[in-house]
Scaffold this motif. Structure first.
Motif, PDB file in Angstrom:
ATOM      1  N   LEU A   1      23.102  21.437   5.479  1.00 32.12           N
ATOM      2  CA  LEU A   1      22.120  22.204   5.864  1.00 32.12           C
ATOM      3  C   LEU A   1      21.017  21.168   6.369  1.00 32.12           C
ATOM      4  CD1 LEU A   1      21.794  23.446   2.111  1.00 32.12           C
ATOM      5  CD2 LEU A   1      22.261  25.019   4.303  1.00 32.12           C
TER       6      LEU A   1
ATOM      7  N   TYR B   1      22.941  13.807   0.602  1.00 27.68           N
ATOM      8  CA  TYR B   1      21.614  13.827   1.186  1.00 27.68           C
ATOM      9  C   TYR B   1      20.826  13.036   0.676  1.00 27.68           C
ATOM     10  CZ  TYR B   1      22.757  18.807   2.669  1.00 27.68           C
ATOM     11  OH  TYR B   1      23.446  20.213   2.931  1.00 27.68           O
TER      12      TYR B   1
ATOM     13  N   PHE C   1      11.380  24.129  -0.187  1.00 23.55           N
ATOM     14  CA  PHE C   1      12.057  23.551   1.361  1.00 23.55           C
ATOM     15  C   PHE C   1      12.958  24.755   1.631  1.00 23.55           C
ATOM     16  CE2 PHE C   1      11.652  19.188   0.678  1.00 23.55           C
ATOM     17  CZ  PHE C   1      11.306  18.992  -0.761  1.00 23.55           C
TER      18      PHE C   1
ATOM     19  N   GLN D   1      25.028  26.067  -1.114  1.00 25.85           N
ATOM     20  CA  GLN D   1      25.361  24.485  -1.894  1.00 25.85           C
ATOM     21  C   GLN D   1      24.484  24.519  -3.120  1.00 25.85           C
ATOM     22  OE1 GLN D   1      24.480  21.446   1.123  1.00 25.85           O
ATOM     23  NE2 GLN D   1      25.772  22.553   2.450  1.00 25.85           N
TER      24      GLN D   1
ATOM     25  N   TYR E   1      14.910  26.670  -0.948  1.00 23.43           N
ATOM     26  CA  TYR E   1      15.007  25.689  -2.603  1.00 23.43           C
ATOM     27  C   TYR E   1      13.712  25.588  -2.884  1.00 23.43           C
ATOM     28  CZ  TYR E   1      20.058  25.165  -1.372  1.00 23.43           C
ATOM     29  OH  TYR E   1      21.313  25.435  -1.137  1.00 23.43           O
TER      30      TYR E   1
ATOM     31  N   PHE F   1      17.909  29.531   3.794  1.00 21.77           N
ATOM     32  CA  PHE F   1      17.694  29.448   2.608  1.00 21.77           C
ATOM     33  C   PHE F   1      16.331  28.952   2.098  1.00 21.77           C
ATOM     34  CE2 PHE F   1      22.342  29.229   1.616  1.00 21.77           C
ATOM     35  CZ  PHE F   1      22.843  28.836   2.738  1.00 21.77           C
TER      36      PHE F   1
ATOM     37  N   LYS G   1       4.412  21.209  -0.580  1.00 16.53           N
ATOM     38  CA  LYS G   1       4.190  21.135  -1.953  1.00 16.53           C
ATOM     39  C   LYS G   1       3.241  22.319  -2.299  1.00 16.53           C
ATOM     40  CE  LYS G   1       4.556  16.160  -2.556  1.00 16.53           C
ATOM     41  NZ  LYS G   1       4.157  14.803  -2.525  1.00 16.53           N
TER      42      LYS G   1
ATOM     43  N   PHE H   1      17.244  20.731   6.568  1.00 18.87           N
ATOM     44  CA  PHE H   1      15.906  20.896   5.797  1.00 18.87           C
ATOM     45  C   PHE H   1      14.566  21.060   6.568  1.00 18.87           C
ATOM     46  CE2 PHE H   1      17.254  21.702   1.209  1.00 18.87           C
ATOM     47  CZ  PHE H   1      18.561  21.413   1.272  1.00 18.87           C
TER      48      PHE H   1
ATOM     49  N   GLY I   1       9.451  20.262   3.563  1.00 21.03           N
ATOM     50  CA  GLY I   1       8.784  20.818   2.214  1.00 21.03           C
ATOM     51  C   GLY I   1       7.402  21.067   2.259  1.00 21.03           C
TER      52      GLY I   1
ATOM     53  N   GLN J   1      11.913  22.800  -5.786  1.00 23.66           N
ATOM     54  CA  GLN J   1      12.227  21.644  -6.595  1.00 23.66           C
ATOM     55  C   GLN J   1      10.957  21.477  -7.633  1.00 23.66           C
ATOM     56  OE1 GLN J   1      12.367  17.776  -4.375  1.00 23.66           O
ATOM     57  NE2 GLN J   1      13.679  16.949  -5.835  1.00 23.66           N
TER      58      GLN J   1
ATOM     59  N   GLU K   1       7.737  21.809  -5.093  1.00 21.39           N
ATOM     60  CA  GLU K   1       7.645  21.624  -3.749  1.00 21.39           C
ATOM     61  C   GLU K   1       9.036  22.665  -3.186  1.00 21.39           C
ATOM     62  OE1 GLU K   1       8.279  17.546  -2.715  1.00 21.39           O
ATOM     63  OE2 GLU K   1       7.523  18.298  -0.476  1.00 21.39           O
TER      64      GLU K   1
ATOM     65  N   PHE L   1      20.705  12.924  -3.065  1.00 20.04           N
ATOM     66  CA  PHE L   1      21.201  14.287  -3.739  1.00 20.04           C
ATOM     67  C   PHE L   1      22.736  14.532  -3.397  1.00 20.04           C
ATOM     68  CE2 PHE L   1      17.685  15.588  -6.078  1.00 20.04           C
ATOM     69  CZ  PHE L   1      16.518  15.156  -5.227  1.00 20.04           C
TER      70      PHE L   1
ATOM     71  N   GLY M   1      10.179  16.608 -11.356  1.00 20.52           N
ATOM     72  CA  GLY M   1      11.301  15.945 -11.970  1.00 20.52           C
ATOM     73  C   GLY M   1      12.436  16.516 -11.942  1.00 20.52           C
ATOM     74  N   GLN M   2      12.759  17.659 -11.049  1.00 18.50           N
ATOM     75  CA  GLN M   2      13.964  18.288 -11.402  1.00 18.50           C
ATOM     76  C   GLN M   2      14.663  18.406 -10.144  1.00 18.50           C
ATOM     77  OE1 GLN M   2      13.867  22.208 -13.428  1.00 18.50           O
ATOM     78  NE2 GLN M   2      12.121  21.627 -14.569  1.00 18.50           N
ATOM     79  N   HIS M   3      16.003  18.768 -10.096  1.00 17.16           N
ATOM     80  CA  HIS M   3      16.714  19.127  -8.883  1.00 17.16           C
ATOM     81  C   HIS M   3      16.472  20.156  -8.089  1.00 17.16           C
ATOM     82  CE1 HIS M   3      18.919  21.174 -11.771  1.00 17.16           C
ATOM     83  NE2 HIS M   3      19.870  21.804 -10.937  1.00 17.16           N
ATOM     84  N   LEU M   4      16.899  20.422  -6.975  1.00 14.34           N
ATOM     85  CA  LEU M   4      16.786  21.485  -6.120  1.00 14.34           C
ATOM     86  C   LEU M   4      17.608  22.785  -6.700  1.00 14.34           C
ATOM     87  CD1 LEU M   4      16.267  19.191  -3.913  1.00 14.34           C
ATOM     88  CD2 LEU M   4      16.710  20.908  -2.506  1.00 14.34           C
TER      89      LEU M   4
ATOM     90  N   LEU N   1      15.059  16.733   2.723  1.00  9.40           N
ATOM     91  CA  LEU N   1      16.461  15.953   2.624  1.00  9.40           C
ATOM     92  C   LEU N   1      17.116  15.882   3.891  1.00  9.40           C
ATOM     93  CD1 LEU N   1      15.585  17.497  -0.169  1.00  9.40           C
ATOM     94  CD2 LEU N   1      18.261  17.427  -0.379  1.00  9.40           C
TER      95      LEU N   1
ATOM     96  N   PHE O   1      22.991  22.099  -5.912  1.00 11.03           N
ATOM     97  CA  PHE O   1      22.507  20.477  -5.841  1.00 11.03           C
ATOM     98  C   PHE O   1      22.539  19.863  -7.301  1.00 11.03           C
ATOM     99  CE2 PHE O   1      21.061  19.337  -1.584  1.00 11.03           C
ATOM    100  CZ  PHE O   1      21.321  20.748  -0.951  1.00 11.03           C
ATOM    101  N   GLY O   2      22.991  18.687  -7.306  1.00 14.90           N
ATOM    102  CA  GLY O   2      22.711  17.899  -8.729  1.00 14.90           C
ATOM    103  C   GLY O   2      21.137  17.238  -8.638  1.00 14.90           C
ATOM    104  N   PRO O   3      21.117  16.743  -9.746  1.00 14.12           N
ATOM    105  CA  PRO O   3      19.494  16.105 -10.169  1.00 14.12           C
ATOM    106  C   PRO O   3      19.153  14.866  -9.420  1.00 14.12           C
ATOM    107  CG  PRO O   3      21.235  15.593 -11.816  1.00 14.12           C
ATOM    108  CD  PRO O   3      22.124  16.426 -11.014  1.00 14.12           C
TER     109      PRO O   3
ATOM    110  N   LEU P   1      18.217  27.026  -6.067  1.00  9.17           N
ATOM    111  CA  LEU P   1      18.047  27.865  -4.872  1.00  9.17           C
ATOM    112  C   LEU P   1      17.371  29.183  -5.378  1.00  9.17           C
ATOM    113  CD1 LEU P   1      19.423  28.982  -2.199  1.00  9.17           C
ATOM    114  CD2 LEU P   1      21.167  30.163  -3.498  1.00  9.17           C
TER     115      LEU P   1
END
Lengths: 114, 115
Positions: free
Chosen positions: A102, B35, A90, B104, A36, A34, A109, A104, A107, A38, A88, B91, A41-44, B43, B106-108, A46
């Motif tokens: 998972l 995580y 990952f 998977q 991902y 995978f 940047k 990871f 990362g 980011q 960023e 997370f 200020g936001q979530h990961l 993570l 992910f949430g914020p 896919l």
């Protein structure tokens, strides 16, 4: 133990430049792979995934990645980056047939200059 | 179609207090993963749960940390007697299944700051 290495900690590019982010993993068996992203200020989210089949997978926003089994690599590419790609990135792996988590990389940047 | 929900988004605790982080998986998902992301790190897996069961807690610190995913309600990650080193982003992710081919979501995240 499984591990994931991302070679570049911070990459700085100008808009329209091509991007390649390296990812290598260590695991001898079959894996799911995978990428991902980011955004600040936001979530990961896919970007793309590889389970089986064509080793060149296409994701959202013009990204693609190539699985090279012999090199244990899953590098991410984009022909022409935009300022909005600043984020960023990952790489993550999990072993097919195993349960759960998972693994990871640390990362990379990416900063894209307008 | 709500995604993975986490609350609170930001949590400040003094050393020695307890922190409770909540995670509601996506609709139809019964597998939850927690995580932790430390500054400048990727993570790190902590724990994997299904409803009422802890499947894999190999990434959980041995003390002060616990997790649950009850039959009803969100999954909870609990940190007792927090210390400065617990400051991180936590997370939660969820998936429909936990083996084979799956992804998977992910949430914020919850950003915990220990003062």
């Amino acid at each position: 133990a499984q591990s994931v290495s991302q070679h570049n900690h911070h990459v700085i590019l100008s808009e329209a430049a091509s991007l390649e982010l390296g990812c290598n993993y260590s695991y001898g068996g079959t894996v799911n792979l995978f990428w991902y992203v980011q955004y600040p200020g936001q979530h990961l989210q896919l970007l793309l995934k590889y389970f089986s089949g064509d080793p060149l997978v296409k994701g959202i926003k013009g990204f693609e990645a190539e699985f090279i089994k012999s090199k244990f690599s899953f590098n991410l590419r984009k022909p022409s980056v935009q300022w909005s790609d600043t984020a960023e990135y990952f790489c993550a792996v999990n072993a097919r047939g195993s349960q759960g988590n998972l693994i990871f990389g640390k990362g990379t940047k990416l900063s894209v200059k307008p | 179609n709500a995604g993975v929900m986490q609350n609170p988004r930001h949590l400040v605790r003094r050393r020695g207090q307890e922190a409770r982080l909540r995670c509601s998986p996506m609709k139809g998902h019964s597998h939850v993963y927690w995580y932790r992301q430390l500054p400048e790190e990727g993570l790190k897996f902590m724990v994997y749960l299904q409803k009422e069961n802890i499947i894999d807690e190999s990434g959980m610190p041995k003390e002060r940390f616990s997790a649950e995913f009850p039959k009803e309600g969100p999954s909870i990650l609990r940190i007792q007697q927090v210390v400065r080193g617990d400051s991180a982003a936590y997370f939660c992710a969820s998936s429909r299944t936990g083996t084979g081919v799956y992804e998977q979501y992910f949430g914020p995240g919850t950003r915990l700051t220990v003062t």
